[in-house]
Design an enzyme around this catalytic site. Sequence first.
Site, PDB file in Angstrom:
ATOM      1  CG  ASP A   1      -1.990  -1.108   1.119  1.00  7.93           C
ATOM      2  OD1 ASP A   1      -1.908  -1.952   0.211  1.00  7.93           O
ATOM      3  OD2 ASP A   1      -2.880  -1.137   1.991  1.00  7.93           O
TER       4      ASP A   1
ATOM      5  CE  LYS B   1      -4.147  -4.119   1.085  1.00  8.43           C
ATOM      6  NZ  LYS B   1      -4.851  -3.151   1.920  1.00  8.43           N
TER       7      LYS B   1
ATOM      8  CB  CYS C   1      -2.156  -2.516   5.194  1.00  9.30           C
ATOM      9  SG  CYS C   1      -3.859  -1.883   5.106  1.00  9.30           S
TER      10      CYS C   1
END
Length: 203
Positions: free
Chosen positions: A21, A110, A152
């Site tokens: 990310d 995602k 994350c």
Amino acid sequence: MTTTPGPDDSSTERRALLVVDVQPTFCEGGALGVDGGNAVALGVADYAAAHRDRYALVVTTQDWHVDPGDHFSETPDYVDTWPPHGVAGTTEAELHPALSELGPDASVKKGQFAAAYSGFEGVDGEGRGLAQILRDAQVTDVDVVGIAESHCVRSTALDAIALGLRTRVLTDLTVPVTPDQGAAAREEMRAAGAQLVSSTDLD
């Protein structure tokens, strides 16, 4: 993964770099900007360029929200609900410009229709999940970097460990939402079996 080599069996090691990310939405000026996010993006880019030969595979993950339900809220609690971020198709959801030369071997998106913290909840353009991508490449070890360490990165590292992958988190190439959340995440990852190291301490 059903089996992995023993911890001292380096002869069959195949290592992947998981870049979690690293997107403008999580950097300064983004919808959920984290202090230090841009520095992490630049650090990951430099590290990957200098050490690509360490990795059999480089995989990026991205929040790519289409309609994630109550993950988005106009009155977020910043625990289970958040302001809109990582919206599919927007510039903020793309990989950070610092990674323009990264050339990942696989890219996972995602959270299209639900909250998704772990990279293992995403799929690539062929519909393969991260676990399958790593399995197909016979990966045994992963290094995890990216944003945010407390969310994350933590979730991705814990899922990697649960799959039997030997897991390192490169602590200088990630940043938490807050120092307290970062400390808690590091404690949890270490307790689960992750090795926490600085990229500058690697051979």
